[in-house]
Design a protein around this motif. Structure first.
Motif, PDB file in Angstrom:
ATOM      1  N   MET A 186      -8.956 -31.226  25.517  1.00 30.93           N
ATOM      2  CA  MET A 186      -9.555 -30.306  24.548  1.00 30.93           C
ATOM      3  C   MET A 186     -10.825 -30.902  23.944  1.00 30.93           C
ATOM      4  SD  MET A 186      -6.100 -28.967  22.627  1.00 30.93           S
ATOM      5  CE  MET A 186      -6.942 -27.788  21.571  1.00 30.93           C
ATOM      6  N   PRO A 187     -11.698 -30.043  23.371  1.00 35.99           N
ATOM      7  CA  PRO A 187     -12.880 -30.547  22.658  1.00 35.99           C
ATOM      8  C   PRO A 187     -12.461 -31.454  21.508  1.00 35.99           C
ATOM      9  CG  PRO A 187     -13.021 -28.167  22.939  1.00 35.99           C
ATOM     10  CD  PRO A 187     -11.639 -28.588  23.378  1.00 35.99           C
ATOM     11  N   SER A 188     -13.399 -32.243  21.030  1.00 32.08           N
ATOM     12  CA  SER A 188     -13.088 -33.262  20.034  1.00 32.08           C
ATOM     13  C   SER A 188     -12.722 -32.730  18.658  1.00 32.08           C
ATOM     14  CB  SER A 188     -14.257 -34.231  19.895  1.00 32.08           C
ATOM     15  OG  SER A 188     -15.402 -33.544  19.432  1.00 32.08           O
ATOM     16  N   GLY A 189     -13.054 -31.514  18.298  1.00 31.73           N
ATOM     17  CA  GLY A 189     -12.676 -31.009  16.984  1.00 31.73           C
ATOM     18  C   GLY A 189     -13.708 -30.086  16.398  1.00 31.73           C
ATOM     19  N   ALA A 210      -8.916 -19.930  19.486  1.00 31.93           N
ATOM     20  CA  ALA A 210      -8.685 -20.819  20.632  1.00 31.93           C
ATOM     21  C   ALA A 210      -9.771 -20.633  21.688  1.00 31.93           C
ATOM     22  CB  ALA A 210      -7.308 -20.563  21.222  1.00 31.93           C
ATOM     23  N   GLU A 211     -10.132 -19.381  21.939  1.00 28.92           N
ATOM     24  CA  GLU A 211     -11.151 -19.085  22.944  1.00 28.92           C
ATOM     25  C   GLU A 211     -12.530 -19.551  22.503  1.00 28.92           C
ATOM     26  OE1 GLU A 211     -12.887 -14.974  24.524  1.00 28.92           O
ATOM     27  OE2 GLU A 211     -10.740 -15.222  24.965  1.00 28.92           O
ATOM     28  N   ARG A 212     -12.857 -19.306  21.248  1.00 30.14           N
ATOM     29  CA  ARG A 212     -14.200 -19.631  20.756  1.00 30.14           C
ATOM     30  C   ARG A 212     -14.382 -21.121  20.481  1.00 30.14           C
ATOM     31  NH1 ARG A 212     -16.870 -18.098  15.099  1.00 30.14           N
ATOM     32  NH2 ARG A 212     -18.978 -18.741  15.577  1.00 30.14           N
ATOM     33  N   MET A 213     -13.379 -21.735  19.825  1.00 31.51           N
ATOM     34  CA  MET A 213     -13.508 -23.118  19.388  1.00 31.51           C
ATOM     35  C   MET A 213     -12.813 -24.117  20.318  1.00 31.51           C
ATOM     36  SD  MET A 213     -15.356 -22.558  16.741  1.00 31.51           S
ATOM     37  CE  MET A 213     -15.423 -24.173  16.003  1.00 31.51           C
ATOM     38  N   GLY A 214     -11.721 -23.686  20.933  1.00 30.16           N
ATOM     39  CA  GLY A 214     -10.990 -24.584  21.834  1.00 30.16           C
ATOM     40  C   GLY A 214     -10.265 -25.712  21.141  1.00 30.16           C
ATOM     41  N   THR A 215      -9.969 -25.565  19.849  1.00 25.79           N
ATOM     42  CA  THR A 215      -9.392 -26.674  19.081  1.00 25.79           C
ATOM     43  C   THR A 215      -7.939 -26.461  18.662  1.00 25.79           C
ATOM     44  OG1 THR A 215     -10.363 -25.701  17.095  1.00 25.79           O
ATOM     45  CG2 THR A 215     -11.615 -27.461  18.168  1.00 25.79           C
ATOM     46  N   LYS A 233      -6.204 -33.377  13.818  1.00 25.09           N
ATOM     47  CA  LYS A 233      -5.039 -32.977  14.623  1.00 25.09           C
ATOM     48  C   LYS A 233      -5.371 -31.713  15.408  1.00 25.09           C
ATOM     49  CE  LYS A 233      -2.455 -35.947  12.282  1.00 25.09           C
ATOM     50  NZ  LYS A 233      -1.404 -36.846  12.589  1.00 25.09           N
ATOM     51  N   LYS A 234      -4.720 -31.549  16.527  1.00 21.66           N
ATOM     52  CA  LYS A 234      -4.837 -30.331  17.341  1.00 21.66           C
ATOM     53  C   LYS A 234      -3.523 -29.569  17.177  1.00 21.66           C
ATOM     54  CE  LYS A 234      -8.661 -31.401  19.653  1.00 21.66           C
ATOM     55  NZ  LYS A 234      -9.445 -32.349  19.013  1.00 21.66           N
ATOM     56  N   PRO A 235      -3.475 -28.592  16.287  1.00 15.52           N
ATOM     57  CA  PRO A 235      -2.208 -27.902  16.028  1.00 15.52           C
ATOM     58  C   PRO A 235      -1.786 -26.956  17.143  1.00 15.52           C
ATOM     59  CG  PRO A 235      -3.961 -26.871  14.784  1.00 15.52           C
ATOM     60  CD  PRO A 235      -4.567 -28.083  15.461  1.00 15.52           C
ATOM     61  N   ILE A 236      -0.479 -26.835  17.272  1.00 17.43           N
ATOM     62  CA  ILE A 236       0.095 -25.785  18.105  1.00 17.43           C
ATOM     63  C   ILE A 236       0.291 -24.596  17.179  1.00 17.43           C
ATOM     64  CG2 ILE A 236       2.108 -25.037  19.430  1.00 17.43           C
ATOM     65  CD1 ILE A 236       2.538 -28.008  20.189  1.00 17.43           C
TER      66      ILE A 236
END
Length: 167
Positions: A141-144, A112-117, A85-88
């Protein structure tokens, strides 16, 4: 279904709980909402809620949710990431007496900046719009989570192949 968790920190997070309830009341959110309210004092009127859930129920709620909304504590947003899941992430803020300082703001922005997830929403007023555009945001977004073990194995395999002369 949307699942919201504010974690188990001993300070309230009424700002998030009230706003989610308002979004449900005005039908910005049309699907079912389950909220883990923790030590918040506001009791939702338009959402199913409980102060705390057993761990197994937390896992089930996260797995069943289309969208997971969490506070900025790493345990709360890593759990949805682990199941794809991509959490808010709505970080708790010191100015609202939700935490002892603003480390959740700084930490969640850095992740968020480093991983983008994860999707960080610092200003609660932007949460409704983020929910309305969630699928579009997630699609870009990136895949995870990336596995360091997998990365290590790929590099190690290349080294071994070079050593024995296989290309």
């Amino acid at each position: 279904m949307i699942f919201v968790t504010v974690g188990t920190h001993e300070q309230q997070f009424n700002r998030l709980v009230k706003y989610i309830d308002k979004l449900k009341e005005n039908e910005t959110i049309e699907e079912d909402v389950i909220i883990q309210t923790g030590f918040s004092t506001y009791e939702p009127k338009h959402c199913k809620w409980s102060k705390l859930f057993p761990y197994s129920e937390m896992e089930k709620n996260i797995a069943d949710a289309r969208v997971v909304i969490t506070h900025g504590g790493p345990s709360s947003f890593i759990m949805p990431l682990q199941v794809g899941k991509k959490p808010i992430v709505v970080p708790r803020k010191y100015e609202f007496k939700e935490h002892v300082n603003n480390h959740q703001v700084d930490f969640s922005k850095a992740v968020a900046e480093r991983m983008g997830t994860i999707i960080v929403v610092e200003e609660i007023e932007k949460l409704g719009d983020t929910l309305l555009h969630y699928d579009e945001i997630v699609a870009n977004m990136p895949s995870g989570l990336k596995s360091n073990n997998a990365k290590f194995n790929m590099v190690f395999e290349k080294i071994v192949k070079n050593l024995i002369g296989i290309k």
